[in-house]
Structures are given as structure tokens and as C-alpha cells.
Design a protein around this motif. Structure first.
Motif, PDB file in Angstrom:
ATOM      1  N   GLY A  87      62.759 -26.459 116.020  1.00  0.00           N
ATOM      2  CA  GLY A  87      62.563 -27.916 115.932  1.00  0.00           C
ATOM      3  C   GLY A  87      61.586 -28.442 116.965  1.00  0.00           C
ATOM      4  N   THR A  88      61.006 -27.575 117.811  1.00  0.00           N
ATOM      5  CA  THR A  88      60.094 -28.076 118.846  1.00  0.00           C
ATOM      6  C   THR A  88      58.757 -28.498 118.228  1.00  0.00           C
ATOM      7  OG1 THR A  88      59.085 -25.944 119.381  1.00  0.00           O
ATOM      8  CG2 THR A  88      61.085 -26.530 120.593  1.00  0.00           C
ATOM      9  N   MET A  89      58.104 -29.454 118.918  1.00  0.00           N
ATOM     10  CA  MET A  89      56.811 -29.943 118.426  1.00  0.00           C
ATOM     11  C   MET A  89      55.712 -29.681 119.456  1.00  0.00           C
ATOM     12  SD  MET A  89      57.631 -33.424 116.295  1.00  0.00           S
ATOM     13  CE  MET A  89      57.524 -34.581 117.622  1.00  0.00           C
ATOM     14  N   LEU A  90      54.486 -29.635 118.948  1.00  0.00           N
ATOM     15  CA  LEU A  90      53.299 -29.534 119.802  1.00  0.00           C
ATOM     16  C   LEU A  90      52.723 -30.939 119.974  1.00  0.00           C
ATOM     17  CD1 LEU A  90      51.684 -26.459 118.024  1.00  0.00           C
ATOM     18  CD2 LEU A  90      52.270 -26.514 120.461  1.00  0.00           C
ATOM     19  N   SER A  91      52.399 -31.320 121.229  1.00  0.00           N
ATOM     20  CA  SER A  91      51.747 -32.613 121.457  1.00  0.00           C
ATOM     21  C   SER A  91      50.296 -32.519 120.980  1.00  0.00           C
ATOM     22  CB  SER A  91      51.777 -32.954 122.946  1.00  0.00           C
ATOM     23  OG  SER A  91      50.919 -32.054 123.627  1.00  0.00           O
ATOM     24  N   LYS A  92      49.628 -33.670 120.932  1.00  0.00           N
ATOM     25  CA  LYS A  92      48.223 -33.673 120.505  1.00  0.00           C
ATOM     26  C   LYS A  92      47.379 -32.810 121.457  1.00  0.00           C
ATOM     27  CE  LYS A  92      44.863 -36.948 118.755  1.00  0.00           C
ATOM     28  NZ  LYS A  92      44.596 -38.340 118.460  1.00  0.00           N
ATOM     29  N   THR A  93      47.658 -32.912 122.748  1.00  0.00           N
ATOM     30  CA  THR A  93      46.894 -32.132 123.727  1.00  0.00           C
ATOM     31  C   THR A  93      47.127 -30.635 123.518  1.00  0.00           C
ATOM     32  OG1 THR A  93      47.479 -33.906 125.227  1.00  0.00           O
ATOM     33  CG2 THR A  93      46.438 -31.984 126.214  1.00  0.00           C
ATOM     34  N   GLU A  94      48.377 -30.258 123.285  1.00  0.00           N
ATOM     35  CA  GLU A  94      48.689 -28.830 123.087  1.00  0.00           C
ATOM     36  C   GLU A  94      48.048 -28.290 121.803  1.00  0.00           C
ATOM     37  OE1 GLU A  94      53.065 -28.869 125.301  1.00  0.00           O
ATOM     38  OE2 GLU A  94      52.878 -29.481 123.215  1.00  0.00           O
ATOM     39  N   LEU A  95      48.121 -29.110 120.753  1.00  0.00           N
ATOM     40  CA  LEU A  95      47.536 -28.695 119.477  1.00  0.00           C
ATOM     41  C   LEU A  95      46.010 -28.572 119.617  1.00  0.00           C
ATOM     42  CD1 LEU A  95      48.608 -28.011 116.712  1.00  0.00           C
ATOM     43  CD2 LEU A  95      48.719 -30.441 116.177  1.00  0.00           C
ATOM     44  N   ALA A  96      45.421 -29.538 120.342  1.00  0.00           N
ATOM     45  CA  ALA A  96      43.962 -29.505 120.534  1.00  0.00           C
ATOM     46  C   ALA A  96      43.582 -28.258 121.336  1.00  0.00           C
ATOM     47  CB  ALA A  96      43.493 -30.768 121.259  1.00  0.00           C
ATOM     48  N   ALA A  97      44.361 -27.921 122.354  1.00  0.00           N
ATOM     49  CA  ALA A  97      44.041 -26.740 123.178  1.00  0.00           C
ATOM     50  C   ALA A  97      44.092 -25.478 122.318  1.00  0.00           C
ATOM     51  CB  ALA A  97      45.014 -26.639 124.346  1.00  0.00           C
ATOM     52  N   LEU A  98      45.074 -25.397 121.428  1.00  0.00           N
ATOM     53  CA  LEU A  98      45.158 -24.231 120.532  1.00  0.00           C
ATOM     54  C   LEU A  98      43.975 -24.216 119.564  1.00  0.00           C
ATOM     55  CD1 LEU A  98      48.972 -24.152 119.697  1.00  0.00           C
ATOM     56  CD2 LEU A  98      47.680 -22.339 120.840  1.00  0.00           C
ATOM     57  N   ALA A  99      43.638 -25.397 119.023  1.00  0.00           N
ATOM     58  CA  ALA A  99      42.519 -25.475 118.069  1.00  0.00           C
ATOM     59  C   ALA A  99      41.216 -25.060 118.742  1.00  0.00           C
ATOM     60  CB  ALA A  99      42.413 -26.891 117.504  1.00  0.00           C
ATOM     61  N   TYR A 100      40.999 -25.493 119.994  1.00  0.00           N
ATOM     62  CA  TYR A 100      39.750 -25.132 120.682  1.00  0.00           C
ATOM     63  C   TYR A 100      39.722 -23.633 120.979  1.00  0.00           C
ATOM     64  CZ  TYR A 100      39.359 -30.179 121.141  1.00  0.00           C
ATOM     65  OH  TYR A 100      39.320 -31.508 120.853  1.00  0.00           O
ATOM     66  N   ALA A 101      40.874 -23.095 121.393  1.00  0.00           N
ATOM     67  CA  ALA A 101      40.931 -21.647 121.663  1.00  0.00           C
ATOM     68  C   ALA A 101      40.603 -20.880 120.384  1.00  0.00           C
ATOM     69  CB  ALA A 101      42.307 -21.257 122.191  1.00  0.00           C
ATOM     70  N   CYS A 102      41.079 -21.361 119.253  1.00  0.00           N
ATOM     71  CA  CYS A 102      40.802 -20.692 117.973  1.00  0.00           C
ATOM     72  C   CYS A 102      39.322 -20.809 117.631  1.00  0.00           C
ATOM     73  CB  CYS A 102      41.659 -21.301 116.856  1.00  0.00           C
ATOM     74  SG  CYS A 102      43.386 -20.793 116.940  1.00  0.00           S
ATOM     75  N   GLU A 103      38.751 -22.004 117.822  1.00  0.00           N
ATOM     76  CA  GLU A 103      37.318 -22.172 117.529  1.00  0.00           C
ATOM     77  C   GLU A 103      36.481 -21.230 118.387  1.00  0.00           C
ATOM     78  OE1 GLU A 103      35.874 -26.340 117.642  1.00  0.00           O
ATOM     79  OE2 GLU A 103      37.552 -26.765 116.284  1.00  0.00           O
ATOM     80  N   ASP A 104      36.821 -21.146 119.671  1.00  0.00           N
ATOM     81  CA  ASP A 104      36.053 -20.315 120.619  1.00  0.00           C
ATOM     82  C   ASP A 104      36.076 -18.845 120.229  1.00  0.00           C
ATOM     83  OD1 ASP A 104      35.367 -22.363 122.161  1.00  0.00           O
ATOM     84  OD2 ASP A 104      36.823 -21.987 123.780  1.00  0.00           O
ATOM     85  N   THR A 105      37.151 -18.405 119.591  1.00  0.00           N
ATOM     86  CA  THR A 105      37.312 -16.973 119.327  1.00  0.00           C
ATOM     87  C   THR A 105      37.199 -16.649 117.830  1.00  0.00           C
ATOM     88  OG1 THR A 105      39.688 -17.378 119.286  1.00  0.00           O
ATOM     89  CG2 THR A 105      38.813 -16.510 121.333  1.00  0.00           C
ATOM     90  N   ASN A 106      36.741 -17.629 117.039  1.00  0.00           N
ATOM     91  CA  ASN A 106      36.610 -17.441 115.593  1.00  0.00           C
ATOM     92  C   ASN A 106      37.932 -16.977 114.967  1.00  0.00           C
ATOM     93  OD1 ASN A 106      35.352 -17.458 113.129  1.00  0.00           O
ATOM     94  ND2 ASN A 106      34.590 -15.348 113.299  1.00  0.00           N
ATOM     95  N   THR A 107      39.006 -17.609 115.426  1.00  0.00           N
ATOM     96  CA  THR A 107      40.339 -17.318 114.896  1.00  0.00           C
ATOM     97  C   THR A 107      40.708 -18.432 113.914  1.00  0.00           C
ATOM     98  OG1 THR A 107      40.925 -16.351 117.026  1.00  0.00           O
ATOM     99  CG2 THR A 107      42.759 -16.954 115.584  1.00  0.00           C
TER     100      THR A 107
END
Ligand SMILES: Cc1ncc(COP(=O)(O)O)c(C=O)c1O
Length: 377
Positions: free
Chosen positions: A170-190
């Protein structure tokens, strides 16, 4: 006859628990269902009434990406809820979130690709990936990290699946946490896949869509949870504009289209928010009961249940075999709960998931029985 190794996936233990509970119920026992991850309610009544007049239509195949009116209505939903201007062309209607996973994994990954998932998580991610010849990569998470993957986990992956609110925690990701994951994915072509099936079921803080932080994502959602339509098997996906044609080709060939009647019902359900919001009041009351009552019963350590309708509790003070413990609870109290092993093959032997998607009367009775059982133990 020969059998594939790809088909050799693990059983979904919660389904086995449901079957034991069903058998006990058929034998006349009173069973409280705190194992099932589905609303106790059916589809919204107003939507069902509207569907009745659709049934005289032919209801043949729709186009592969889904009814245009439903895709447009889903796009409007993003404006209504998140303030996002979404092109309906990017919306793909699917046979539930489950159908969306098959399409997403087919569109994004090649044989052997490595796809990360934070433990604990929805078990079918792992099994569908395996059945498709992909490699699930289990990521250990921490209570401090809200049991969610962290940006540093993305290295070496081809894809990452996140869910917020998550099942079972039931835990949620904040906007900042989600953005950090999205940027990490963009950086690594994930490739980032965001499972947003529990959106709409939150308690005070609205869940953030990955579309609020990036367009470079597959967002998966469903009519099963907030819209209370599990058995109708309809969901959707939002994909990057330049992926639509590839997903369309896959959808046409794999499924032709999702059930036409279910798509019509889904369209009507999107205008039934008052009825659906009344369900939320029941979940909120159930959640309050459990947050107060579970610690008193002896289940005091759990993940912060920001959304969805689950409490995931650490039961290591009582057992190191959650499967046997769940069977004992069912046998002695008639309360069905889910052992953590479904969600986490490494650590799940010391966790139980309590679902509070049922009626408040049932949850109160379940809590009463659990409290009495633990007091005697
Ligand atoms: C996190 C999560 N994703 C996906 C699904 C599958 O949902 P659907 O009924 O839309 O296939 C579930 C079902 O419980 C779930 O918990």
C-alpha cells in the motif's frame, strides 16, 4: 506430451488460499475474506443500467486499441484527476492490467532482457516475465525506502516496474521519488513501467501518476479496483506516442480487442464517480479499524498503508512460516489472510497481507476473531 520450461511458473498462493476458504465455506463454515484483493462491491449500478440498453447492439469486435469513445474518456480522466493534457491516441484499452503487462512486455523487451521489480510486489509480474522468456531481477527494498525501488537500483536493467500505491504494502511514491526513478531510467535507457491500478484508492494524499513526471513511460491502469469491475477484465495503458503503432500491431494479433461489452460498461463506469467514491468511504473506515486493531491483536509492525486496501504486517514475532501460520489462522478462526511468499520469495515467510476490501462488518468481525486467536496463542 512435451511441456515448456517457460510455462513452469509458481502458483499464485492467494488463489490457493481462496480455494481453501471456498471449500470451508461450502462445508458450512463462516469465513471472513481478508485474502482477496478485490472490492466486495460489483460494477457501479448506474453503469450496469446503462449497459442494459447497449446489449441490443451487435457488440462485435472493436478496433484493437479499444473503443475510440473510451480512449477519449480515459484521456479526459487524466485532465480531471491529474491536470494532464493527454492525447487519446496514446491510450490503449486492454484486458485488465494483466493483459496490459503482456502487451507492454512484448512491446518493450527482447528474450532474456532484465526487468527489475522491488520485493515485495505483485507476484504475477515475475511469473509473466518468466513465461515470456524475460529475466525478473528481484530488488531488495527497505522500510525506510517505503519498500519501493530506489534510483540506484536501476543500473544494469532493461526495464523497471513500479507500483504506487503498491500491492501488498500500500506504500506510495511521492512526485520527487517517482521523478528520481524516471530520470534514472532515462539516463540508463531502462524502460519504466508504472502500475497505477490502485490509483483512486488513497487516504488523504492523491497518488501521483508517472505521466506527471515523464512521457517516457508505460502507465498501466485498470477498471478492476477503484472502478470495482474485476471480473469484467478491462484496463488500459498509456504509452509514448511513437510506441502506439507497435502496441496496436501486437494487440490486434494477440487479442483482436478487449471484450466489447466490458468496454461499454467501463465507459459508463467512468461517469459513476459518486457511487465509487462511496466505496472509498468503506475502505477508509476499514483501514481505520485495522490500523487501530491490528497492533492490539499483536500485528504491530507494518508498511505505511498510504493507498490500496492492504496492510502488510511483519509476523516474525509469531512465526517464521507465514504459509503455515495463514493455514492455522484459517483453520482456527475462519479468517482467510495471504502469506507473504506470493509477494516476496526471499522474505515473505515472515509477512502476512490483510486485505480490507470487504464490508466494514466483515472486517470488524475478522479483527475480533484475530484478536481472540492471538490472545489464546
Ligand atoms: C498491483 C496489481 N497489478 C495488477 C493486477 C491485475 O489486475 P487486473 O484485474 O486489472 O488484471 C493486480 C491485481 O490484484 C494488482 O494488485
Amino acid at each position: 506430451m512435451r511441456q515448456s520450461t517457460r510455462g513452469d511458473v509458481d502458483p499464485f498462493i492467494v488463489m490457493d488460499v481462496m480455494e481453501s476458504a471456498r471449500k470451508a465455506e461450502a462445508a458450512g463454515r463462516s469465513i471472513i475474506h481478508m485474502e482477496v484483493g478485490q472490492p466486495g462491491t460489483g460494477a457501479p449500478a448506474a453503469a450496469l443500467t446503462a449497459l442494459k440498453s447497449d446489449l441490443s447492439d451487435t457488440l462485435g469486435y472493436t478496433v484493437g486499441l479499444g473503443l475510440p469513445a473510451l480512449r477519449t474518456r480515459i484521456a479526459r480522466h487524466y485532465d480531471d484527476i491529474y491536470g494532464i493534457d493527454l492525447d487519446p491516441a496514446r491510450v490503449v484499452v486492454t484486458a485488465g492490467a494483466s493483459g496490459a503487462f503482456v502487451l507492454a512486455f512484448s512491446a518493450l523487451f527482447d528474450n532474456g532482457d532484465r526487468v527489475g521489480l522491488g520485493l515485495p510486489c505483485y507476484p504475477s509480474y515475475r511469473q509473466i516475465l518468466r513465461a515470456m522468456g524475460l529475466t525478473p531481477v528481484e530488488i531488495t527494498t527497505t522500510p525506510q525506502g517505503r519498500f519501493q525501488p530506489q534510483p540506484g537500483d536501476v543500473d544494469g536493467l532493461d526495464g523497471l516496474i513500479v507500483a504506487s500505491p503498491a500491492n501488498p504494502t500500500g506504500t506510495m511514491l511521492s512526485k520527487t521519488e517517482l521523478a528520481a526513478l524516471a530520470y534514472a531510467c532515462e539516463d540508463t535507457n531502462t524502460a519504466l513501467i508504472s502500475d497505477e491500478i490502485y490509483h483512486g484508492i488513497d487516504y488523504g494524499t492523491r497518488a501521483v501518476s508517472a505521466l506527471e513526471v515523464t512521457d517516457d513511460v508505460y502507465v498501466i491502469n485498470s477498471f478492476s479496483k477503484y472502478f470495482s469491475m474485476t471480473g469484467w477484465r478491462v484496463g488500459w495503458m498509456v504509452v509514448p506516442a511513437d510506441h502506439v503503432r507497435q502496441v496496436e500491431r501486437l494487440a490486434q494479433n494477440m487479442f483482436i480487442c478487449p471484450s466489447h461489452a466490458s468496454q461499454r460498461l467501463a465507459l459508463h463506469a467512468m461517469d459513476a464517480r459518486p457511487e465509487l467514491d462511496a466505496n472509498l468511504e468503506v475502505y477508509a473506515a476499514n483501514r481505520a479499524l485495522l490500523l487501530e486493531g491490528l497492533p492490539k491483536a499483536g500485528f504491530g509492525t507494518f508498511a505505511p498503508p498510504d493507498g490500496a486496501f492492504y496492510v502488510y504486517a511483519d509476523v516474525s514475532d509469531h512465526t517464521d512460516d507465514a504459509l503455515a501460520f495463514a493455514a492455522e489462522i484459517l483453520d482456527r478462526t475462519g479468517v482467510a489472510v495471504t502469506p507473504g511468499l506470493d509477494f516476496d520469495p526471499q522474505d515473505g515467510h515472515r509477512w502476512l497481507r490483510f486485505s480490507y476490501a470487504g464490508s466494514t462488518a466483515d472486517i470488524a468481525e475478522g479483527l475480533r476473531r484475530l484478536t481472540a486467536f492471538m490472545a489464546e496463542r
